[in-house]
Design a protein around this motif. Sequence first.
Motif, PDB file in Angstrom:
ATOM      1  N   ASP A 173      45.893  57.383  29.039  1.00  0.00           N
ATOM      2  CA  ASP A 173      45.937  57.316  27.580  1.00  0.00           C
ATOM      3  C   ASP A 173      44.523  57.211  27.022  1.00  0.00           C
ATOM      4  OD1 ASP A 173      46.384  56.912  24.909  1.00  0.00           O
ATOM      5  OD2 ASP A 173      47.657  55.148  25.155  1.00  0.00           O
ATOM      6  N   ARG A 174      43.988  58.353  26.529  1.00  0.00           N
ATOM      7  CA  ARG A 174      42.614  58.384  26.017  1.00  0.00           C
ATOM      8  C   ARG A 174      42.419  57.485  24.813  1.00  0.00           C
ATOM      9  NH1 ARG A 174      40.192  61.920  23.561  1.00  0.00           N
ATOM     10  NH2 ARG A 174      41.852  62.948  22.471  1.00  0.00           N
ATOM     11  N   THR A 175      43.491  57.215  24.069  1.00  0.00           N
ATOM     12  CA  THR A 175      43.346  56.473  22.821  1.00  0.00           C
ATOM     13  C   THR A 175      43.375  54.961  23.029  1.00  0.00           C
ATOM     14  OG1 THR A 175      45.731  56.548  22.407  1.00  0.00           O
ATOM     15  CG2 THR A 175      44.393  58.353  21.516  1.00  0.00           C
ATOM     16  N   ALA A 176      43.841  54.521  24.178  1.00  0.00           N
ATOM     17  CA  ALA A 176      43.912  53.084  24.453  1.00  0.00           C
ATOM     18  C   ALA A 176      42.657  52.631  25.194  1.00  0.00           C
ATOM     19  CB  ALA A 176      45.156  52.778  25.292  1.00  0.00           C
ATOM     20  N   ALA A 177      42.430  51.320  25.173  1.00  0.00           N
ATOM     21  CA  ALA A 177      41.321  50.766  25.948  1.00  0.00           C
ATOM     22  C   ALA A 177      41.616  50.971  27.435  1.00  0.00           C
ATOM     23  CB  ALA A 177      41.178  49.277  25.642  1.00  0.00           C
ATOM     24  N   PRO A 178      40.580  51.174  28.238  1.00  0.00           N
ATOM     25  CA  PRO A 178      40.822  51.338  29.673  1.00  0.00           C
ATOM     26  C   PRO A 178      41.423  50.062  30.259  1.00  0.00           C
ATOM     27  CG  PRO A 178      38.456  51.205  29.202  1.00  0.00           C
ATOM     28  CD  PRO A 178      39.165  51.227  27.887  1.00  0.00           C
ATOM     29  N   PRO A 179      42.154  50.189  31.354  1.00  0.00           N
ATOM     30  CA  PRO A 179      42.766  49.002  31.958  1.00  0.00           C
ATOM     31  C   PRO A 179      41.701  48.040  32.481  1.00  0.00           C
ATOM     32  CG  PRO A 179      42.972  50.876  33.423  1.00  0.00           C
ATOM     33  CD  PRO A 179      42.402  51.400  32.140  1.00  0.00           C
ATOM     34  N   GLU A 180      42.061  46.790  32.518  1.00  0.00           N
ATOM     35  CA  GLU A 180      41.175  45.774  33.088  1.00  0.00           C
ATOM     36  C   GLU A 180      41.118  45.965  34.603  1.00  0.00           C
ATOM     37  OE1 GLU A 180      39.357  43.491  31.487  1.00  0.00           O
ATOM     38  OE2 GLU A 180      40.051  44.361  29.593  1.00  0.00           O
ATOM     39  N   PRO A 181      40.002  45.598  35.218  1.00  0.00           N
ATOM     40  CA  PRO A 181      39.896  45.722  36.678  1.00  0.00           C
ATOM     41  C   PRO A 181      41.044  45.017  37.414  1.00  0.00           C
ATOM     42  CG  PRO A 181      37.754  45.242  35.743  1.00  0.00           C
ATOM     43  CD  PRO A 181      38.739  45.153  34.619  1.00  0.00           C
ATOM     44  N   GLU A 182      41.503  43.890  36.890  1.00  0.00           N
ATOM     45  CA  GLU A 182      42.580  43.157  37.570  1.00  0.00           C
ATOM     46  C   GLU A 182      43.876  43.965  37.582  1.00  0.00           C
ATOM     47  OE1 GLU A 182      43.953  40.907  40.141  1.00  0.00           O
ATOM     48  OE2 GLU A 182      41.870  40.645  39.518  1.00  0.00           O
ATOM     49  N   ALA A 183      44.138  44.736  36.511  1.00  0.00           N
ATOM     50  CA  ALA A 183      45.339  45.576  36.474  1.00  0.00           C
ATOM     51  C   ALA A 183      45.241  46.684  37.514  1.00  0.00           C
ATOM     52  CB  ALA A 183      45.524  46.167  35.077  1.00  0.00           C
ATOM     53  N   VAL A 184      44.051  47.253  37.669  1.00  0.00           N
ATOM     54  CA  VAL A 184      43.847  48.298  38.679  1.00  0.00           C
ATOM     55  C   VAL A 184      43.982  47.694  40.069  1.00  0.00           C
ATOM     56  CG1 VAL A 184      42.240  50.039  39.574  1.00  0.00           C
ATOM     57  CG2 VAL A 184      42.367  49.607  37.103  1.00  0.00           C
ATOM     58  N   ARG A 185      43.374  46.531  40.270  1.00  0.00           N
ATOM     59  CA  ARG A 185      43.444  45.870  41.584  1.00  0.00           C
ATOM     60  C   ARG A 185      44.891  45.526  41.961  1.00  0.00           C
ATOM     61  NH1 ARG A 185      39.814  43.242  45.005  1.00  0.00           N
ATOM     62  NH2 ARG A 185      40.850  41.777  46.397  1.00  0.00           N
ATOM     63  N   LYS A 186      45.690  45.137  40.976  1.00  0.00           N
ATOM     64  CA  LYS A 186      47.096  44.798  41.248  1.00  0.00           C
ATOM     65  C   LYS A 186      47.842  46.023  41.785  1.00  0.00           C
ATOM     66  CE  LYS A 186      51.309  43.072  39.103  1.00  0.00           C
ATOM     67  NZ  LYS A 186      51.965  42.688  37.867  1.00  0.00           N
ATOM     68  N   VAL A 187      47.610  47.178  41.174  1.00  0.00           N
ATOM     69  CA  VAL A 187      48.248  48.410  41.631  1.00  0.00           C
ATOM     70  C   VAL A 187      47.772  48.754  43.046  1.00  0.00           C
ATOM     71  CG1 VAL A 187      48.360  50.910  41.258  1.00  0.00           C
ATOM     72  CG2 VAL A 187      48.674  49.349  39.332  1.00  0.00           C
ATOM     73  N   VAL A 188      46.460  48.672  43.252  1.00  0.00           N
ATOM     74  CA  VAL A 188      45.896  48.989  44.574  1.00  0.00           C
ATOM     75  C   VAL A 188      46.491  48.068  45.633  1.00  0.00           C
ATOM     76  CG1 VAL A 188      43.785  48.958  45.974  1.00  0.00           C
ATOM     77  CG2 VAL A 188      43.750  49.955  43.667  1.00  0.00           C
ATOM     78  N   THR A 189      46.504  46.779  45.351  1.00  0.00           N
ATOM     79  CA  THR A 189      47.020  45.795  46.311  1.00  0.00           C
ATOM     80  C   THR A 189      48.480  46.075  46.642  1.00  0.00           C
ATOM     81  OG1 THR A 189      45.465  44.173  45.444  1.00  0.00           O
ATOM     82  CG2 THR A 189      47.300  43.318  46.736  1.00  0.00           C
ATOM     83  N   THR A 190      49.254  46.450  45.633  1.00  0.00           N
ATOM     84  CA  THR A 190      50.671  46.752  45.849  1.00  0.00           C
ATOM     85  C   THR A 190      50.835  47.982  46.740  1.00  0.00           C
ATOM     86  OG1 THR A 190      51.246  45.778  43.725  1.00  0.00           O
ATOM     87  CG2 THR A 190      52.849  47.289  44.691  1.00  0.00           C
ATOM     88  N   VAL A 191      50.050  49.023  46.481  1.00  0.00           N
ATOM     89  CA  VAL A 191      50.182  50.263  47.248  1.00  0.00           C
ATOM     90  C   VAL A 191      49.764  50.066  48.704  1.00  0.00           C
ATOM     91  CG1 VAL A 191      49.325  52.642  47.491  1.00  0.00           C
ATOM     92  CG2 VAL A 191      49.943  51.761  45.230  1.00  0.00           C
ATOM     93  N   ILE A 192      48.702  49.294  48.931  1.00  0.00           N
ATOM     94  CA  ILE A 192      48.208  49.162  50.311  1.00  0.00           C
ATOM     95  C   ILE A 192      48.810  47.959  51.051  1.00  0.00           C
ATOM     96  CG2 ILE A 192      46.066  50.382  49.793  1.00  0.00           C
ATOM     97  CD1 ILE A 192      44.614  47.667  49.886  1.00  0.00           C
ATOM     98  N   ALA A 193      49.686  47.209  50.373  1.00  0.00           N
ATOM     99  CA  ALA A 193      50.334  46.071  51.051  1.00  0.00           C
ATOM    100  C   ALA A 193      51.049  46.581  52.288  1.00  0.00           C
ATOM    101  CB  ALA A 193      51.329  45.403  50.102  1.00  0.00           C
TER     102      ALA A 193
END
Length: 199
Positions: A171-191
Motif C-alpha cells: 500500500d503506497r499510500t500508507a506508512a511502511p510497516p514497523e520493523p517489528e511487524a516485518v520481523r513477526k511475519v519472518v519469524t512465523t514463516v521460518i518457525a
Amino acid sequence: MPTGVAIRDVREQLFEAAERVLLRDGPSALTSRAVTTEAGCAKGVLHRHFADFDAFLAELVLDRVARIDDQAAALRDSAGTGTVAGNITVALMDLFGTVAVAIVGLVTSRDGLRARLRRARPTGVPVLTEAAVMIASYLTAERDLGRVVAEADVDTLAPTLIGAGHLLFADRTAAPPEPEAVRKVVTTVIAGVVHDPGT
C-alpha cells in the motif's frame, strides 16, 4: 541539458527522475513528459537515448533489478552473524523500503513493458524473482552453517517470505510497516526451520 554530459549520467538522471514520479504519483503518472519535466531536461533527451518509452522503462527496471545483486551479496555475507530472522527482516525492509514495490506495480500495469522484459527475463516478475533468489541463497548459506535445519525447503521459504513482505509494503499510500511487524511475519514463516527459536 548541458552538452558534453556522459550518456550514463543522462540515463541515471532520467532513471532517478522516473523513480521520483513513480514514488510520488504512481505508475499511471509515469510518462516521458513527466520524467523529462522531473529531470529538468527537454523531452527529446529521453528519445535520444532510448528507442521509445517502454525501452526506457525496461532499462530502468533492469538497472534497478541489478542493484539487488549487491544486496544479495551483503545478505549472504551476513550468514552466521546476528539472527536469521533479524537478517531477513533487515533485507526485506531494505528491499521493499525502496522503489521496489513501485517497480513491481509499474511492471504489472504496463503490457508493453512486461512483454519487453519477458524477452530479457523470461520467468517471474522482475524484482520479486531476484529477491526470492537472494533470500534462498541466504537461507542456503545458513543451512550450510547449521543454523537452518538440513531439510528446510529454501526454494519454498524464499518466495513465501518475499510474497509476505511485498504484501506488507504494497500500500503506497500508507506508512511502511514497523520493523517489528516485518520481523513477526519472518519469524512465523521460518518457525520450525531455524535451530534456535530466538533467531
